[in-house]
Design a protein around this motif. Structure first.
Motif, PDB file in Angstrom:
ATOM      1  N   LYS A  72      39.122 -38.430  77.693  1.00 55.70           N
ATOM      2  CA  LYS A  72      37.785 -38.874  77.277  1.00 55.70           C
ATOM      3  C   LYS A  72      37.842 -40.248  76.672  1.00 55.70           C
ATOM      4  CE  LYS A  72      36.309 -34.185  76.224  1.00 55.70           C
ATOM      5  NZ  LYS A  72      35.868 -33.299  75.167  1.00 55.70           N
ATOM      6  N   GLN A 108      37.378 -38.121  62.032  1.00 54.81           N
ATOM      7  CA  GLN A 108      37.010 -37.147  63.060  1.00 54.81           C
ATOM      8  C   GLN A 108      37.921 -37.267  64.284  1.00 54.81           C
ATOM      9  OE1 GLN A 108      33.159 -37.983  65.058  1.00 54.81           O
ATOM     10  NE2 GLN A 108      33.093 -39.798  63.760  1.00 54.81           N
ATOM     11  N   ARG A 165      35.860 -37.965  69.886  1.00 51.28           N
ATOM     12  CA  ARG A 165      34.468 -38.067  69.443  1.00 51.28           C
ATOM     13  C   ARG A 165      34.104 -39.526  69.138  1.00 51.28           C
ATOM     14  NH1 ARG A 165      30.528 -35.167  70.651  1.00 51.28           N
ATOM     15  NH2 ARG A 165      29.294 -37.017  70.667  1.00 51.28           N
ATOM     16  N   LEU A 166      35.036 -40.255  68.535  1.00 49.55           N
ATOM     17  CA  LEU A 166      34.796 -41.681  68.275  1.00 49.55           C
ATOM     18  C   LEU A 166      34.591 -42.442  69.577  1.00 49.55           C
ATOM     19  CD1 LEU A 166      37.329 -42.645  65.445  1.00 49.55           C
ATOM     20  CD2 LEU A 166      34.836 -42.642  65.301  1.00 49.55           C
ATOM     21  N   ASN A 184      39.388 -47.392  76.320  1.00 45.03           N
ATOM     22  CA  ASN A 184      39.023 -47.470  74.906  1.00 45.03           C
ATOM     23  C   ASN A 184      40.269 -47.337  74.053  1.00 45.03           C
ATOM     24  OD1 ASN A 184      35.839 -47.194  74.686  1.00 45.03           O
ATOM     25  ND2 ASN A 184      36.547 -45.977  76.405  1.00 45.03           N
ATOM     26  N   ILE A 198      34.037 -41.267  58.654  1.00 45.17           N
ATOM     27  CA  ILE A 198      33.727 -41.380  60.074  1.00 45.17           C
ATOM     28  C   ILE A 198      34.998 -41.489  60.920  1.00 45.17           C
ATOM     29  CG2 ILE A 198      33.457 -43.896  60.087  1.00 45.17           C
ATOM     30  CD1 ILE A 198      31.141 -43.482  62.074  1.00 45.17           C
ATOM     31  N   SER A 223      32.289 -45.854  78.268  1.00 46.77           N
ATOM     32  CA  SER A 223      32.855 -44.940  79.265  1.00 46.77           C
ATOM     33  C   SER A 223      33.311 -45.657  80.536  1.00 46.77           C
ATOM     34  CB  SER A 223      31.841 -43.851  79.622  1.00 46.77           C
ATOM     35  OG  SER A 223      30.699 -44.440  80.232  1.00 46.77           O
ATOM     36  N   THR A 253      32.878 -52.091  67.276  1.00 47.59           N
ATOM     37  CA  THR A 253      33.464 -52.102  68.601  1.00 47.59           C
ATOM     38  C   THR A 253      33.439 -53.534  69.117  1.00 47.59           C
ATOM     39  OG1 THR A 253      31.358 -51.586  69.671  1.00 47.59           O
ATOM     40  CG2 THR A 253      32.805 -49.745  69.161  1.00 47.59           C
ATOM     41  N   VAL A 258      33.517 -41.210  72.473  1.00 44.18           N
ATOM     42  CA  VAL A 258      32.232 -40.818  73.053  1.00 44.18           C
ATOM     43  C   VAL A 258      31.089 -41.503  72.308  1.00 44.18           C
ATOM     44  CG1 VAL A 258      30.635 -38.873  73.370  1.00 44.18           C
ATOM     45  CG2 VAL A 258      33.050 -38.632  74.001  1.00 44.18           C
ATOM     46  N   ASP A 259      31.150 -41.519  70.988  1.00 42.12           N
ATOM     47  CA  ASP A 259      30.057 -42.070  70.180  1.00 42.12           C
ATOM     48  C   ASP A 259      30.020 -43.594  70.147  1.00 42.12           C
ATOM     49  OD1 ASP A 259      29.257 -39.507  69.617  1.00 42.12           O
ATOM     50  OD2 ASP A 259      30.094 -39.478  67.589  1.00 42.12           O
ATOM     51  N   TYR A 260      31.193 -44.253  70.171  1.00 40.53           N
ATOM     52  CA  TYR A 260      31.229 -45.699  69.954  1.00 40.53           C
ATOM     53  C   TYR A 260      31.900 -46.486  71.072  1.00 40.53           C
ATOM     54  CZ  TYR A 260      29.900 -44.213  65.328  1.00 40.53           C
ATOM     55  OH  TYR A 260      29.234 -43.636  64.290  1.00 40.53           O
TER      56      TYR A 260
END
Length: 169
Positions: free
Chosen positions: A169, A135, A139-140, A151, A132, A147, A115, A142-144
């Motif tokens: 999201k 997915q 989800r990517l 993104n 990875i 917020s 990132t 949220v995880d990486y």
């Protein structure tokens, strides 16, 4: 020549420049990544890795406001004929390692996912060939992602431009 055209356009903007290369810096290290690839490749082995370094070094030198290059490992950036034997894109890692040792241009490398936050945008970067990145994009994020920012997921590997989706999201 194309990179020099790009440098001229970018330099005219007078803004800080971040270069992102999403993988496959080379076509093949050993000429065997695809059947009969070696027949069309002028350079392989150490020569192709050094040539890739030279091309990038010259390009970075031509950028007046160069800040950093982010280098992702791709499925062709391997030292073996099968990706299972080199999941970490060792050739891209070596090319980045040369940049780190020389110290003239700042680079960051990862074989999987990175990132990078620039101008209030969180870029989630990958080559796109690893599990990875298959997915759900939400989800990517949220995880990486971040917020507190917009993104944007950028990946390569599919060999065409495609907008995969958009989500709150």
């Amino acid at each position: 020549e194309k990179l020099q055209e790009i440098a001229a356009i970018v330099n005219a903007m007078g803004r800080p420049v971040y270069v992102v290369h999403l993988g496959d810096l080379i076509e093949s290290f050993n000429g065997k990544n695809k059947k009969n690839t070696w027949k069309q490749i002028e350079k392989h082995g150490a020569d192709v890795a050094l040539a890739a370094y030279d091309v990038f070094d010259e390009f970075f030198d031509s950028l007046k406001h160069f800040q950093e290059a982010v280098i992702m490992g791709g499925n062709h950036d391997r030292a073996t004929s099968h990706k299972e034997a080199d999941p970490d894109s060792e050739i891209a890692k070596i090319i980045n390692g040369i940049f780190e040792r020389v110290g003239k241009h700042k680079t960051t490398f990862d074989p999987l996912l990175l990132t990078k936050e620039v101008d209030d945008i969180c870029y989630i970067l990958s080559h796109g060939d690893k599990k990875i990145t298959k997915q759900d994009p939400s989800r990517l994020v949220v995880d990486y992602g971040n917020s507190q920012m917009f993104n944007l997921i950028l990946s390569a590997h599919i060999h065409h431009r495609e907008i995969m989706g958009d989500a709150y999201k």
